[in-house]
Design a protein around this motif. Structure first.
Motif, short mmCIF file in Angstrom:
data_model
loop_
_atom_site.label_atom_id
_atom_site.label_comp_id
_atom_site.label_asym_id
_atom_site.label_seq_id
_atom_site.Cartn_x
_atom_site.Cartn_y
_atom_site.Cartn_z
N THR A 39 6.89 7.71 -7.66
CA THR A 39 7.67 8.86 -7.20
C THR A 39 6.80 9.99 -6.67
O THR A 39 7.29 10.89 -5.98
N ASP A 40 5.51 9.96 -6.98
CA ASP A 40 4.61 11.07 -6.63
C ASP A 40 4.01 10.88 -5.24
O ASP A 40 2.83 10.55 -5.09
N GLN A 41 4.84 11.09 -4.22
CA GLN A 41 4.37 10.92 -2.85
C GLN A 41 3.27 11.92 -2.50
O GLN A 41 2.31 11.59 -1.80
N GLU A 42 3.39 13.12 -3.01
CA GLU A 42 2.38 14.14 -2.75
C GLU A 42 1.03 13.75 -3.33
O GLU A 42 -0.01 13.91 -2.70
N GLY A 43 1.06 13.20 -4.55
CA GLY A 43 -0.19 12.75 -5.16
C GLY A 43 -0.82 11.60 -4.40
O GLY A 43 -2.05 11.54 -4.24
N ALA A 44 0.01 10.67 -3.93
CA ALA A 44 -0.51 9.55 -3.14
C ALA A 44 -1.13 10.04 -1.84
O ALA A 44 -2.19 9.55 -1.41
N ALA A 45 -0.49 11.01 -1.21
CA ALA A 45 -1.05 11.58 0.02
C ALA A 45 -2.39 12.24 -0.27
O ALA A 45 -3.32 12.17 0.56
N ALA A 46 -2.50 12.88 -1.43
CA ALA A 46 -3.78 13.49 -1.81
C ALA A 46 -4.86 12.43 -2.01
O ALA A 46 -6.02 12.63 -1.62
N THR A 47 -4.49 11.30 -2.61
CA THR A 47 -5.45 10.21 -2.79
C THR A 47 -5.92 9.68 -1.44
O THR A 47 -7.12 9.48 -1.21
N VAL A 48 -4.96 9.45 -0.54
CA VAL A 48 -5.31 8.97 0.80
C VAL A 48 -6.20 9.98 1.51
O VAL A 48 -7.21 9.62 2.14
N GLY A 49 -5.85 11.25 1.39
CA GLY A 49 -6.65 12.29 2.03
C GLY A 49 -8.07 12.34 1.51
O GLY A 49 -9.03 12.49 2.28
N GLU A 50 -8.23 12.20 0.19
CA GLU A 50 -9.56 12.18 -0.41
C GLU A 50 -10.39 11.02 0.13
O GLU A 50 -11.57 11.17 0.46
N ILE A 51 -9.75 9.86 0.23
CA ILE A 51 -10.46 8.68 0.73
C ILE A 51 -10.86 8.86 2.18
O ILE A 51 -11.99 8.56 2.58
N GLU A 52 -9.94 9.37 2.98
CA GLU A 52 -10.23 9.54 4.41
C GLU A 52 -11.30 10.60 4.65
O GLU A 52 -12.16 10.43 5.54
N ARG A 53 -11.28 11.67 3.88
CA ARG A 53 -12.32 12.69 4.03
C ARG A 53 -13.70 12.15 3.70
O ARG A 53 -14.72 12.62 4.23
N ALA A 54 -13.74 11.14 2.82
CA ALA A 54 -15.02 10.52 2.46
C ALA A 54 -15.42 9.41 3.44
O ALA A 54 -16.44 8.75 3.24
N GLY A 55 -14.61 9.21 4.48
CA GLY A 55 -14.93 8.21 5.50
C GLY A 55 -14.29 6.86 5.28
O GLY A 55 -14.59 5.91 6.00
N GLY A 56 -13.39 6.76 4.30
CA GLY A 56 -12.74 5.49 4.01
C GLY A 56 -11.39 5.35 4.69
O GLY A 56 -10.95 6.22 5.44
N THR A 57 -10.74 4.23 4.40
CA THR A 57 -9.44 3.94 5.00
C THR A 57 -8.44 3.63 3.90
O THR A 57 -8.72 2.84 2.99
N ALA A 58 -7.26 4.24 3.98
CA ALA A 58 -6.23 4.02 2.97
C ALA A 58 -4.86 4.27 3.57
O ALA A 58 -4.72 4.98 4.57
N VAL A 59 -3.86 3.68 2.94
CA VAL A 59 -2.47 3.91 3.33
C VAL A 59 -1.64 3.97 2.06
O VAL A 59 -1.91 3.25 1.10
N ALA A 60 -0.65 4.86 2.02
CA ALA A 60 0.20 5.01 0.85
C ALA A 60 1.46 4.17 0.99
O ALA A 60 2.05 4.09 2.07
N VAL A 61 1.87 3.55 -0.11
CA VAL A 61 3.09 2.74 -0.14
C VAL A 61 3.88 3.12 -1.39
O VAL A 61 3.35 3.07 -2.50
N GLY A 62 5.15 3.47 -1.20
CA GLY A 62 5.97 3.87 -2.32
C GLY A 62 6.92 2.78 -2.78
O GLY A 62 7.52 2.08 -1.96
N ALA A 63 7.04 2.61 -4.09
CA ALA A 63 7.99 1.66 -4.68
C ALA A 63 8.09 1.96 -6.16
O ALA A 63 7.10 1.90 -6.88
#
Length: 254
Positions: A39-63
Motif C-alpha cells: 500500500t505504500d506507493q510513496e515509499g516504493a517511489a522513494a526506494t526507486v528514486g534512491e536506486i536511480e540516484r545511485a545509478g541503478g535501475t528499478a521499477v515499482a510494482v504494487g500488489a
C-alpha cells in the motif's frame, strides 16, 4: 563490487525498512530491481528514486498480498517490468507483523498472518519458477523468533518456521537446476520505520546486552547477507537458514 550486473531481482515489501535496504543493495551490485509494495506507493517511489540516484535501475510494482488474486496482480506488474527478461533473483521479504500472544490473536488476524507470511511466498515462488533460469536465487526472510521462545510472537514464529521448512524442501527439489533456496533470519533490527520502538527507556541497551556483537542490527546488516546469497559466491549454499541477528540470545554473556 558489481557481480549482479545483467541480473534482475524482485524484492517484495521493498517500500521501507529491511526490504528497501535489500532492494538498494542488490541494485548497487548491478541488478535491475522490481520494487514491490503493498500500500505504500510513496515509499516504493522513494526506494526507486534512491536506486536511480545511485545509478541503478528499478521499477515499482504494487500488489496487496494475502488477498484473492494477489500473486496474479503482482506478476502482471513483474512481467511488464521484466519486459521479456528472466527473473534471476527472488526475495520474499514482505510480511505481516506479529499479531499478539495466544489468547489475544483473533482468527481473522491469524489467517491474515498466514496468508501474507506463508501462503503468499509459497505461491509467489510457484509463479516465479517458469521465469527463473537455471542458477537462479530464492531468498525468504525469516526471523530469529523461530529459535527463541517468545510467547508474544507465537503465531508469527509459526509462520516463519513454515517458510524455513519450505526453503529447505524447495532447495532439495530445485537443486538439479542449480537454483539455491535459503532463508535469512534477522533479529532486533532498527530501521527508519520502527526506530521509535527502540526509544523505550533501556530497551536498546537491554537488547544489545543480550547480543553477542553488543548492538542492535540495522537494515544494511541484513541486506548484505541477502546480497551475498544472491551472488555467485554463495553458489554452494542452499537449504540453509542464515542467522543475521548478531548473535541474539545465544546464551549468558559472562
Amino acid at each position: 563490487m558489481t557481480d549482479l550486473i545483467g541480473r534482475t531481482a524482485l524484492v517484495t515489501g521493498a517500500s521501507r525498512g529491511i526490504g528497501q535496504a535489500i532492494a538498494a543493495g542488490l541494485a548497487a551490485k548491478g541488478a535491475m530491481v522490481i520494487v514491490h509494495f503493498g500500500t505504500d506507493q510513496e515509499g516504493a517511489a522513494a526506494t526507486v528514486g534512491e536506486i536511480e540516484r545511485a545509478g541503478g535501475t528499478a521499477v515499482a510494482v504494487g500488489a496487496e498480498l494475502g488477498v484473492e488474486d494477489d500473486v496474479e496482480t503482482l506478476f502482471a506488474g513483474v512481467e511488464a517490468g521484466l519486459a521479456g527478461r528472466p527473473l534471476d533473483i527472488l526475495v520474499n521479504n514482505a510480511a505481516a507483523a506479529p499479531a499478539g500472544p495466544l489468547g489475544t490473536t483473533t482468527r481473522t488476524e491469524f489467517d491474515h498472518l498466514f496468508a501474507v507470511n506463508v501462503r503468499a511466498p509459497y505461491f509467489i515462488i510457484q509463479r516465479a519458477l517458469p521465469l527463473l533460469p537455471d542458477g537462479g536465487r530464492i531468498v525468504t526472510i525469516s526471523s530469529v523468533a523461530t529459535r527463541m521462545a517468545n510467547p508474544t510472537q507465537t503465531s508469527f514464529a509459526m509462520t516463519k518456521g513454515a517458510v524455513e521448512t519450505m526453503s529447505m524442501t524447495l532447495a532439495n527439489k530445485l537443486g538439479a537446476r542449480g537454483i539455491t533456496v535459503n532463508a535469512v533470519a534477522p533479529g532486533a533490527t532498527r530501521t527508519a520505520t520502527n526506530g521509535a520502538f527502540f526509544e523505550a527507556p533501556g530497551l536498546a541497551d537491554f537488547i544489545a546486552g543480550t547480543t553477542a556483537l553488543n548492538r542492535l542490527g540495522n537494515a544494511d546488516d541484513v541486506a548484505d547477507v541477502v546480497a551475498f546469497l544472491a551472488s555467485n559466491a554463495a553458489r554452494w549454499i542452499t537449504g540453509q537458514v542464515i542467522d543475521a541477528s548478531g548473535g541474539l540470545f545465544l546464551g549468558p554473556r559472562t
